[in-house]
Design a protein around this motif. Structure first.
Motif, PDB file in Angstrom:
ATOM      1  N   ALA A  53       2.740 -13.628   5.554  1.00 15.28           N
ATOM      2  CA  ALA A  53       2.064 -13.278   4.308  1.00 15.28           C
ATOM      3  C   ALA A  53       1.090 -12.126   4.508  1.00 15.28           C
ATOM      4  CB  ALA A  53       1.336 -14.507   3.747  1.00 15.28           C
ATOM      5  N   VAL A  54       0.356 -12.128   5.624  1.00 20.48           N
ATOM      6  CA  VAL A  54      -0.581 -11.035   5.893  1.00 20.48           C
ATOM      7  C   VAL A  54       0.168  -9.723   6.127  1.00 20.48           C
ATOM      8  CG1 VAL A  54      -2.359 -10.212   7.486  1.00 20.48           C
ATOM      9  CG2 VAL A  54      -2.318 -12.613   6.805  1.00 20.48           C
ATOM     10  N   ALA A  55       1.304  -9.792   6.826  1.00 17.95           N
ATOM     11  CA  ALA A  55       2.089  -8.581   7.056  1.00 17.95           C
ATOM     12  C   ALA A  55       2.627  -8.007   5.748  1.00 17.95           C
ATOM     13  CB  ALA A  55       3.235  -8.884   8.012  1.00 17.95           C
ATOM     14  N   ILE A  56       3.078  -8.872   4.858  1.00 18.68           N
ATOM     15  CA  ILE A  56       3.553  -8.399   3.549  1.00 18.68           C
ATOM     16  C   ILE A  56       2.403  -7.785   2.753  1.00 18.68           C
ATOM     17  CG2 ILE A  56       4.532  -9.163   1.354  1.00 18.68           C
ATOM     18  CD1 ILE A  56       6.152 -11.223   2.923  1.00 18.68           C
ATOM     19  N   ARG A  57       1.224  -8.352   2.878  1.00 16.79           N
ATOM     20  CA  ARG A  57       0.051  -7.781   2.195  1.00 16.79           C
ATOM     21  C   ARG A  57      -0.243  -6.377   2.714  1.00 16.79           C
ATOM     22  NH1 ARG A  57      -5.415  -7.963   3.606  1.00 16.79           N
ATOM     23  NH2 ARG A  57      -6.860  -7.703   1.850  1.00 16.79           N
ATOM     24  N   HIS A  58      -0.146  -6.177   4.031  1.00 15.35           N
ATOM     25  CA  HIS A  58      -0.332  -4.836   4.586  1.00 15.35           C
ATOM     26  C   HIS A  58       0.705  -3.869   4.041  1.00 15.35           C
ATOM     27  CE1 HIS A  58      -3.533  -6.081   7.110  1.00 15.35           C
ATOM     28  NE2 HIS A  58      -2.792  -6.736   8.008  1.00 15.35           N
ATOM     29  N   PHE A  59       1.935  -4.331   3.907  1.00 17.93           N
ATOM     30  CA  PHE A  59       2.985  -3.463   3.379  1.00 17.93           C
ATOM     31  C   PHE A  59       2.699  -3.068   1.931  1.00 17.93           C
ATOM     32  CE2 PHE A  59       6.829  -3.439   0.714  1.00 17.93           C
ATOM     33  CZ  PHE A  59       7.381  -2.245   1.140  1.00 17.93           C
ATOM     34  N   ILE A  60       2.251  -4.014   1.120  1.00 14.54           N
ATOM     35  CA  ILE A  60       1.975  -3.699  -0.286  1.00 14.54           C
ATOM     36  C   ILE A  60       0.859  -2.667  -0.392  1.00 14.54           C
ATOM     37  CG2 ILE A  60       1.131  -4.672  -2.443  1.00 14.54           C
ATOM     38  CD1 ILE A  60       2.566  -7.270  -1.714  1.00 14.54           C
ATOM     39  N   ARG A  61      -0.128  -2.761   0.487  1.00 13.69           N
ATOM     40  CA  ARG A  61      -1.244  -1.812   0.435  1.00 13.69           C
ATOM     41  C   ARG A  61      -0.828  -0.432   0.922  1.00 13.69           C
ATOM     42  NH1 ARG A  61      -6.247  -4.323   3.504  1.00 13.69           N
ATOM     43  NH2 ARG A  61      -7.053  -2.260   2.904  1.00 13.69           N
ATOM     44  N   ARG A  62       0.140  -0.342   1.822  1.00 18.40           N
ATOM     45  CA  ARG A  62       0.539   0.943   2.396  1.00 18.40           C
ATOM     46  C   ARG A  62       2.030   1.211   2.153  1.00 18.40           C
ATOM     47  NH1 ARG A  62      -2.518  -1.966   5.860  1.00 18.40           N
ATOM     48  NH2 ARG A  62      -4.548  -1.090   6.408  1.00 18.40           N
ATOM     49  N   ARG A  63       2.547   0.797   1.023  1.00 18.77           N
ATOM     50  CA  ARG A  63       3.987   0.888   0.800  1.00 18.77           C
ATOM     51  C   ARG A  63       4.475   2.325   0.716  1.00 18.77           C
ATOM     52  NH1 ARG A  63       1.454  -1.102  -3.639  1.00 18.77           N
ATOM     53  NH2 ARG A  63       1.584   0.088  -5.598  1.00 18.77           N
ATOM     54  N   LEU A  64       3.607   3.248   0.258  1.00 17.32           N
ATOM     55  CA  LEU A  64       4.035   4.634   0.128  1.00 17.32           C
ATOM     56  C   LEU A  64       4.161   5.324   1.480  1.00 17.32           C
ATOM     57  CD1 LEU A  64       1.912   5.750  -2.970  1.00 17.32           C
ATOM     58  CD2 LEU A  64       4.300   4.974  -2.908  1.00 17.32           C
ATOM     59  N   MET A  65       3.329   4.961   2.429  1.00 19.51           N
ATOM     60  CA  MET A  65       3.328   5.593   3.745  1.00 19.51           C
ATOM     61  C   MET A  65       3.771   4.638   4.841  1.00 19.51           C
ATOM     62  SD  MET A  65       2.356   8.682   3.142  1.00 19.51           S
ATOM     63  CE  MET A  65       1.952   9.255   4.784  1.00 19.51           C
ATOM     64  N   PHE A  66       4.443   3.557   4.462  1.00 20.31           N
ATOM     65  CA  PHE A  66       4.755   2.528   5.457  1.00 20.31           C
ATOM     66  C   PHE A  66       5.768   3.046   6.478  1.00 20.31           C
ATOM     67  CE2 PHE A  66       6.667  -1.476   6.951  1.00 20.31           C
ATOM     68  CZ  PHE A  66       5.514  -2.147   7.313  1.00 20.31           C
ATOM     69  N   ALA A  67       6.795   3.778   6.033  1.00 24.46           N
ATOM     70  CA  ALA A  67       7.798   4.292   6.968  1.00 24.46           C
ATOM     71  C   ALA A  67       7.179   5.262   7.960  1.00 24.46           C
ATOM     72  CB  ALA A  67       8.934   4.962   6.192  1.00 24.46           C
ATOM     73  N   VAL A  68       6.276   6.124   7.474  1.00 23.50           N
ATOM     74  CA  VAL A  68       5.595   7.060   8.367  1.00 23.50           C
ATOM     75  C   VAL A  68       4.706   6.313   9.346  1.00 23.50           C
ATOM     76  CG1 VAL A  68       4.037   9.041   8.457  1.00 23.50           C
ATOM     77  CG2 VAL A  68       5.712   8.841   6.607  1.00 23.50           C
ATOM     78  N   HIS A  69       4.051   5.271   8.870  1.00 28.11           N
ATOM     79  CA  HIS A  69       3.185   4.473   9.747  1.00 28.11           C
ATOM     80  C   HIS A  69       4.005   3.798  10.846  1.00 28.11           C
ATOM     81  CE1 HIS A  69       0.006   1.809  11.090  1.00 28.11           C
ATOM     82  NE2 HIS A  69       0.779   0.767  10.826  1.00 28.11           N
ATOM     83  N   LEU A  70       5.187   3.279  10.515  1.00 30.51           N
ATOM     84  CA  LEU A  70       6.042   2.669  11.538  1.00 30.51           C
ATOM     85  C   LEU A  70       6.499   3.691  12.557  1.00 30.51           C
ATOM     86  CD1 LEU A  70       8.317   0.257   9.443  1.00 30.51           C
ATOM     87  CD2 LEU A  70       6.426  -0.366  10.944  1.00 30.51           C
ATOM     88  N   GLN A  71       6.806   4.899  12.104  1.00 27.17           N
ATOM     89  CA  GLN A  71       7.245   5.935  13.024  1.00 27.17           C
ATOM     90  C   GLN A  71       6.117   6.374  13.944  1.00 27.17           C
ATOM     91  OE1 GLN A  71       8.876   9.309  11.033  1.00 27.17           O
ATOM     92  NE2 GLN A  71       9.503  10.356  12.911  1.00 27.17           N
ATOM     93  N   ASN A  72       4.904   6.493  13.415  1.00 27.47           N
ATOM     94  CA  ASN A  72       3.773   6.916  14.236  1.00 27.47           C
ATOM     95  C   ASN A  72       3.284   5.825  15.176  1.00 27.47           C
ATOM     96  OD1 ASN A  72       3.792   9.403  12.937  1.00 27.47           O
ATOM     97  ND2 ASN A  72       2.318   8.758  11.376  1.00 27.47           N
ATOM     98  N   SER A  73       3.599   4.579  14.884  1.00 24.64           N
ATOM     99  CA  SER A  73       3.122   3.478  15.733  1.00 24.64           C
ATOM    100  C   SER A  73       3.886   3.353  17.042  1.00 24.64           C
ATOM    101  CB  SER A  73       3.224   2.152  14.966  1.00 24.64           C
ATOM    102  OG  SER A  73       4.575   1.840  14.678  1.00 24.64           O
ATOM    103  N   ASN A  74       4.982   4.113  17.193  1.00 30.42           N
ATOM    104  CA  ASN A  74       5.779   4.079  18.433  1.00 30.42           C
ATOM    105  C   ASN A  74       6.296   2.676  18.741  1.00 30.42           C
ATOM    106  OD1 ASN A  74       6.990   5.214  20.682  1.00 30.42           O
ATOM    107  ND2 ASN A  74       5.212   4.887  22.012  1.00 30.42           N
ATOM    108  N   SER A  75       6.653   1.938  17.701  1.00 32.35           N
ATOM    109  CA  SER A  75       7.141   0.571  17.872  1.00 32.35           C
ATOM    110  C   SER A  75       8.649   0.483  17.941  1.00 32.35           C
ATOM    111  CB  SER A  75       6.647  -0.300  16.707  1.00 32.35           C
ATOM    112  OG  SER A  75       7.129   0.210  15.471  1.00 32.35           O
ATOM    113  N   GLY A  76       9.352   1.568  17.626  1.00 35.34           N
ATOM    114  CA  GLY A  76      10.803   1.539  17.626  1.00 35.34           C
ATOM    115  C   GLY A  76      11.406   0.824  16.430  1.00 35.34           C
TER     116      GLY A  76
END
Length: 407
Positions: free
Chosen positions: A173-196
């Motif tokens: 639930a907390v992870a989904i909340r983070h996604f809702i808050r950053r849904r516009l830049m979420f793909a960029v955030h995943l790419q910059n996090s170096n998580s694969g």
């Protein structure tokens, strides 16, 4: 024997191994642990269904001692694996950690090993506290762990898995909340996090963990209700609970009431269904399709490259013989491949022969034809024969001098 029991368990064990290669390359300990636990559990269920098909004989007591402990450990291992997945996804979705370094990955792997393996081992050890006797043998199902249904059993055996499942829901639930808050830049955030992870992989992992926990919570609740339907037994003392610990209880299907047998089937099929759910989430995505295409290409290259040259020659000669006899078998991809290679070699050899003939013709036309009279007319030609222009041994300067002198 219900033939569907071992067949279904073996199929589930095979399906759960399909996503293994790309999770192995990603070094995802939680996902690899989930695969290992589901695979081992389905193999145990399949072997038990084969050994104890239509009988309740104590034919493998040591096997039962080991497998019943593993069955108990899986009740805790699967919720903790899903909990580790959701903790990792929540950490990625948050802004607490901008990038994932190598040391962060090492710490995460250690954390996952502790939760996915160490905690289930401790959980298996605590099972001895509420283990009234050695194990049960149920006809057609095999070895089953036994629990002395009491207040300590509730807190030691059933509360920990339920707590892990609820914690998984909380982190999801907390992870989904983070996604809702950053849904516009979420793909960029995943790419910059170096998580694969991509967005599709992220939500596939999240959906699998949540659905598995919902399924695990449902099955655990049914198991608690099924075990406690006749009430809790009093905990008098340790000696009272473990009196006659070496005994083995046998349950033929003819003596089991029909409702109890139905619930036994439902609880047994929960493990293969969990494996199928895992397979469904990770075997039909874009990454899985790419893996299938690469695997198919590798197999095709391995088969084509393993055909020896002798077989190609034999196939060519046999095709000539078939042409003479007037019979031609239907063409297959393998035959087409061999025919293409044979034609390519034959065309190469024929082109080499043609080039050789052209060179010989060129040399023959360029050389001077000597007659006996010419030989005796000019004796100097014996010692210095006239060569073609391309093979003349004299220098261009000598050619020029000779040309001017003749003029």
């Amino acid at each position: 024997m219900p033939a569907e029991l071992p067949v279904g368990a073996f199929i589930a064990a095979g399906l759960v191994l399909v996503p293994l290669p790309w999770h192995w390359r990603a070094r995802n300990v939680a996902m690899l642990s989930t695969i290992a636990w589901l695979f081992v559990l389905n193999i145990i269920y399949a072997i038990d269904a084969i050994i104890w098909a239509g009988n309740v004989t104590d034919s493998a007591p040591v096997w039962c001692d080991i497998t019943t402990k593993l069955q108990v450990g899986s009740n805790m291992a699967l919720p903790t694996c899903c909990l580790c997945i959701c903790i990792h996804l929540e950490r990625i979705a948050s802004v607490r950690q901008v990038r994932t370094s190598h040391s962060d990955k090492i710490r995460r792997m250690i954390f996952d090993v502790v939760f996915c393996w160490m905690i289930p081992i401790v959980y298996m050890s605590l099972h001895y506290v509420v283990q009234g006797h050695r194990f049960d043998i149920v006809e057609d199902f095999g070895c089953r762990p036994t629990v002395y249904v009491s207040i300590p059993a509730v807190f030691l055996m059933w509360v920990p898995p339920i707590t892990a499942a609820l914690a998984t829901f909380g982190f999801a639930a907390v992870a989904i909340r983070h996604f809702i808050r950053r849904r516009l830049m979420f793909a960029v955030h995943l790419q910059n996090s170096n998580s694969g992870l991509t967005t599709s992989r992220y939500f596939r992992l999240m959906s699998m963990a949540v659905l598995q926990m919902f399924w695990s919570l449902l099955i655990t609740s049914f198991n608690v209700w099924f075990s406690c339907r006749n009430g809790l037994r009093p905990w008098i003392s340790w000696n009272n609970v473990h009196t006659g610990f070496s005994q083995i209880a046998y349950f033929p299907t003819v003596l089991i009431p029909s409702p109890t047998l139905t619930w036994t089937y439902i609880l047994w099929w929960a493990v293969p269904v969990s494996a199928v759910i895992f397979f469904a989430f990770f075997s039909f995505g874009h990454d899985a399709m790419n893996e299938y295409r690469e695997c198919f290409s590798w197999v095709r290259r391995a088969i084509c490259c393993s055909i020896p040259e002798e077989r190609l020659g034999d196939s060519k000669s046999s095709s000539l013989l078939r042409g003479r006899s007037g019979y031609e078998s239907p063409m297959t991809p393998q035959k087409l491949q061999m025919q293409f290679q044979c034609n390519r070699r034959s065309s190469t050899s024929s082109s080499e022969k043609e080039s050789t003939v052209r060179d010989l013709d060129f040399v023959g036309k360029s050389t001077t034809t000597f007659s006996p009279s010419s030989l005796f007319a000019d004796t100097s030609s014996i010692h210095s024969p006239t060569l073609p222009p391309s093979f003349h041994l004299t220098s261009p300067r000598e050619h020029d001098d000779h040309r001017h002198s003749s003029v």
